[in-house]
Design a protein around this motif. Structure first.
Motif, PDB file in Angstrom:
ATOM      1  N   ILE A 165       0.863  -1.185   0.000  1.00 56.81           N
ATOM      2  CA  ILE A 165       0.000   0.000   0.000  1.00 56.81           C
ATOM      3  C   ILE A 165       0.893   1.226   0.000  1.00 56.81           C
ATOM      4  N   HIS A 166       0.689   2.081  -0.972  1.00 56.53           N
ATOM      5  CA  HIS A 166       1.417   3.348  -1.030  1.00 56.53           C
ATOM      6  C   HIS A 166       0.392   4.463  -1.207  1.00 56.53           C
ATOM      7  N   LEU A 167       0.303   5.335  -0.209  1.00 62.82           N
ATOM      8  CA  LEU A 167      -0.658   6.433  -0.235  1.00 62.82           C
ATOM      9  C   LEU A 167       0.067   7.756  -0.044  1.00 62.82           C
ATOM     10  N   PHE A 219      -5.358  12.472  -3.081  1.00 59.68           N
ATOM     11  CA  PHE A 219      -4.699  11.236  -2.684  1.00 59.68           C
ATOM     12  C   PHE A 219      -4.240  10.483  -3.931  1.00 59.68           C
ATOM     13  N   LEU A 243      -3.063   6.790  -4.836  1.00 59.43           N
ATOM     14  CA  LEU A 243      -3.078   5.461  -4.225  1.00 59.43           C
ATOM     15  C   LEU A 243      -2.515   4.426  -5.174  1.00 59.43           C
ATOM     16  N   GLN A 244      -1.595   3.611  -4.659  1.00 65.02           N
ATOM     17  CA  GLN A 244      -1.094   2.443  -5.372  1.00 65.02           C
ATOM     18  C   GLN A 244      -1.189   1.265  -4.407  1.00 65.02           C
ATOM     19  N   VAL A 245      -1.888   0.197  -4.809  1.00 67.81           N
ATOM     20  CA  VAL A 245      -2.138  -0.885  -3.871  1.00 67.81           C
ATOM     21  C   VAL A 245      -2.151  -2.236  -4.574  1.00 67.81           C
ATOM     22  N   THR A 278     -13.146   9.687  -7.815  1.00 64.11           N
ATOM     23  CA  THR A 278     -12.195   8.583  -7.957  1.00 64.11           C
ATOM     24  C   THR A 278     -11.882   8.403  -9.426  1.00 64.11           C
ATOM     25  N   ARG A 280      -3.925   1.576  -9.393  1.00 67.23           N
ATOM     26  CA  ARG A 280      -3.460   2.947  -9.186  1.00 67.23           C
ATOM     27  C   ARG A 280      -4.643   3.871  -9.420  1.00 67.23           C
ATOM     28  N   ASN A 316      -7.564  10.174  -6.149  1.00 70.80           N
ATOM     29  CA  ASN A 316      -8.787  10.407  -5.392  1.00 70.80           C
ATOM     30  C   ASN A 316      -8.793  11.836  -4.863  1.00 70.80           C
TER      31      ASN A 316
END
Length: 328
Positions: free
Chosen positions: A45-47, A59, A61-63, A85, A131, A134
């Motif tokens: 998780i990279h936020l 935001f 987000l990469q998850v 989103t 990816r 947001n």
């Protein structure tokens, strides 16, 4: 935890701190500056979060989750808060009242806009790279930077009821999203570049949404519309052996044909007929794959009187002949 089990994460919508508190409750990640990072096994998780203004947050987000994961988002119940989103890579199932709808990069469901009354859960498939960009914002924050967008938001969410919109990502928006993920990793001025590009992206999105609304190419769905469409979808899935009768469906669920066509396309990114056909072929594929049924049995069970027509449609939708699916 077994590999097939699903982990459930509860996140209270609201402040950035609530999101971080939730992540820290479930994961032993690191929080450094504006970055939260967690790595364990194949899960990542990279936020990256950016406070542009009060109640205006961006935001990145990469998850990737090792196991199936359901993120339950508890509503903030504020009609003046909105969530955008944008799916850059991968796909996600947005869940509403225990039903799922699909949002995918590169499709007409790549952008999802809803207000704080419209509660959504997000379901992540295992080992899937996602990816997304947001943006959370309030009317008050928008009025400070893009006051021209206030009439648009008031029009989109006029009744202060749970409502949501889908639309597709344009090439220009796609390029800006690429820039955001690139700027996040530059050595000098990263934060300023991301915030600047983020504001530009938000302005473009508001303009894009306004144009599509003016062109009658954007249709929002009220919570009641969602409930009815999900009931119709379940009805179709439970009657795959029957022919679709639009008039009968409209009569049963109290909706006009024109509204059914428009709303179904808006939610599921296809016509009711296309959904029905693909659902039949998906069910046929599932049965054939078990090896318990012959092509003839599956075709007849799904209402086909002519097996050659069944085979032709199966190959058109699934790309292979039905006989090729049956295990040897």
């Amino acid at each position: 935890m077994e590999e097939s089990s699903e982990q459930i994460i509860n996140i209270q919508e609201g402040s950035l701190q609530k999101i971080l508190n939730a992540l820290e409750q479930y994961f032993t990640g690191t929080n450094s500056g504006n970055i939260y990072d967690f790595r364990k096994g194949s899960s990542h998780i990279h936020l990256a979060f950016y406070n542009i203004l009060e109640e205006f947050e961006l935001f990145l987000l990469q998850v990737v989750f090792e196991n199936s994961t359901l993120v339950k988002r508890l509503p903030d119940n504020r009609a003046d808060i909105f969530y955008l989103t944008l799916i850059k890579e991968g796909n996600i199932y947005m869940q509403y009242q225990n039903q799922q709808q699909y949002a995918e990069a590169g499709s007409s469901l790549g952008i999802f806009l809803h207000n704080g009354l419209f509660t959504l859960d997000s379901s992540y498939s295992p080992q899937m790279n996602l990816r997304s960009v947001n943006i959370k914002f309030s009317k008050a924050a928008v009025e400070k930077v893009i006051p021209e967008a206030i009439p648009l938001l008031s029009s989109l969410f006029a009744d202060n009821e749970p409502k949501a919109y889908h639309t597709h990502i344009s090439p220009e928006v796609e390029n800006m999203i690429d820039d955001l993920f690139f700027y996040e990793n530059v050595d000098f001025g990263s934060k300023a570049l991301v915030i600047g590009r983020g504001l530009e992206l938000f302005t473009l999105l508001m303009s894009l949404i306004k144009k599509r609304l003016d062109a009658k190419d954007l249709h929002g769905l009220h919570v009641d519309d969602y409930n009815r469409l999900l009931e119709i979808k379940n009805y179709v899935l439970n009657n795959l052996d029957q022919k679709i009768n639009m008039d009968a469906i409209c009569l049963q669920f109290g909706i006009s044909i024109s509204k059914l066509k428009r709303d179904f396309k808006s939610l599921f990114d296809c016509s009711l007929g296309q959904f029905y056909t693909h659902a039949r072929m998906d069910e046929a594929y599932r049965r054939l794959k078990t090896g318990k049924y012959s092509v003839m049995e599956v075709g007849y069970d799904l209402g086909y009187q002519n097996l050659s027509k069944f085979s032709q449609m199966f190959k058109k939708v699934r790309g292979v002949n039905p006989k090729e699916v049956v295990p040897v």
